[in-house]
Design an enzyme around this catalytic site. Sequence first.
Site, PDB file in Angstrom:
ATOM      1  N   CYS A  81      43.846  48.019  53.713  1.00 15.65           N
ATOM      2  CA  CYS A  81      43.395  48.218  52.334  1.00 15.65           C
ATOM      3  C   CYS A  81      43.640  47.077  51.351  1.00 15.65           C
ATOM      4  O   CYS A  81      42.700  46.469  50.830  1.00 15.65           O
ATOM      5  CB  CYS A  81      44.051  49.469  51.771  1.00 15.65           C
ATOM      6  SG  CYS A  81      43.801  50.967  52.728  1.00 15.65           S
ATOM      7  N   HIS A 139      45.928  49.672  44.098  1.00 13.33           N
ATOM      8  CA  HIS A 139      46.602  49.183  45.311  1.00 13.33           C
ATOM      9  C   HIS A 139      46.813  47.669  45.318  1.00 13.33           C
ATOM     10  O   HIS A 139      46.852  47.048  46.373  1.00 13.33           O
ATOM     11  CB  HIS A 139      45.806  49.593  46.574  1.00 13.33           C
ATOM     12  CG  HIS A 139      46.685  49.747  47.778  1.00 13.33           C
ATOM     13  ND1 HIS A 139      46.202  49.784  49.057  1.00 13.33           N
ATOM     14  CD2 HIS A 139      48.034  49.860  47.892  1.00 13.33           C
ATOM     15  CE1 HIS A 139      47.196  49.922  49.912  1.00 13.33           C
ATOM     16  NE2 HIS A 139      48.316  49.971  49.228  1.00 13.33           N
TER      17      HIS A 139
HETATM   18 CA    CA Z   1      41.420  51.187  53.532  1.00 13.11          CA
END
Ligand code: CA
Length: 466
Positions: A81, A139
């Site tokens: 990610c 994130h």
């Molecule tokens: Ca991901």
Amino acid sequence: MKHPSSRLVVLLGLTFVAGFDSIAPAAVQPDRPNILVIVSDDQGYADLGFQGCRDIPTPHLDRLAASGIRFSNGYVTHPFCSPSRAGLLTGRYQQRFGHEQNPFFDPNDHREGLPTTEKLLPEFLRDAGYVTGWIGKWHLGAAPEFWPQHRGFTETFGFLGGGHHYLNWKTNAAQEYNLPIERNGRPVAVTNHLTLAFGDEGAAFVRRHQTEPWFLYLAFNAPHTPAEPTPDRLAQFKSIADPKRRKYAAQVSLLDDAVGGVLAALRESGQDRRTLVFFFSDNGGPIMTNGWNGSSNLPLRGGKGEVYEGGIRVPFVMSWPGKLPAACGSDMTVSTLDVFPTALALAGVPLPTNRPPDGVNLLPYLTGAVTNAPNPQLFWRMGGGRQLAIRAGDSKLVRLRSQPDALFDLAGDLGETQDLAGRRTNEVRRLGAGLDGWNKTLVPPAFPGLAGHAANPKNSKQLVEP
Ligand code: CA
């Protein structure tokens, strides 16, 4: 070797405009096109109707694909990610600035995030007069200096961590998956399924901004775990026997609805013909035994966390009705690195020279103005060198630590089943040297990341994301 122009395969009626000078000037319309980047999370390569999926209907994303170009060789810069998103937003291989881990979620940790030495795409676009919106999953760091509103986004809605519950969570600012959902830095109550809430917010953003150019980074966390679809949507998939696949299918279906709402807002507000839309997943579907989320990357090998195709080759669409070809597939090799220079070209912003982007403006390649391949080489590095790969043309070299280099010919072996290293030693040397050369331009990981914190037992509750 095919002629590059053959790489754009037109399947249905072709809408093809060579130039970009036909945007009708109007007093109420912005002077430059909008840019909408839609990202899904941990979605498998095979898990969309336009990718051949049979058991999960995705009519809205299929319609998006039919309105533009579906790339069968579309890549992200990392098989998981946060580094993938860092590469997307900087336009640079994220290992150039040490972003090679998922950051450990700690608002007091000033190392764990996208280094502030980097200037992100929204900062360039904001400075050029664009409204810049972020919706969804961040994130890219939890400490204040990493927050999206401090990285170029003028309007924000979402959560800072790497994942989140979708339904009935108890907000807790200390738990990554229960963080408050914040609009422009202030917590808001969300009662809807989180994926649908993100879709509603995206549609509202589109409707709100009709007289100025805008950039919207719509970063869904769906269909990443936890698998929490609405009960009624789950019930629609009872024909899927595997319970994980069933929940995942419902999550993908909700994602499709959310995207559909945003695309409807584009059409209904008359902005669809002045908006370039990208869609891709941030990495391949996780297929490891314990971490499988129900996804499928077939016919690719591997998945999330691997530099095999299943980890890095993703569903990838570009759509701009009236400006780009419609209803066609392309086997041109493209990368999320290309979003940054493409967006700056549309906004009329010169490319930075101090930190040159690693991708290219794709528009001349897609209109036929340029006929060579846009990305003759692409590279990957994970875990500071634990896994490395290079793709040059149709050849791909995979280098896993403590193993001999493996060579695959993706043209005839999409599933990376036949290691040709023993038969093509010159090519192994050539690609290996290219990989070494690229690797030398990178820096070591800048922060320990989630994996680096795993040894500390007090952090165990945080360790939910590989
Ligand atoms: Ca991901």
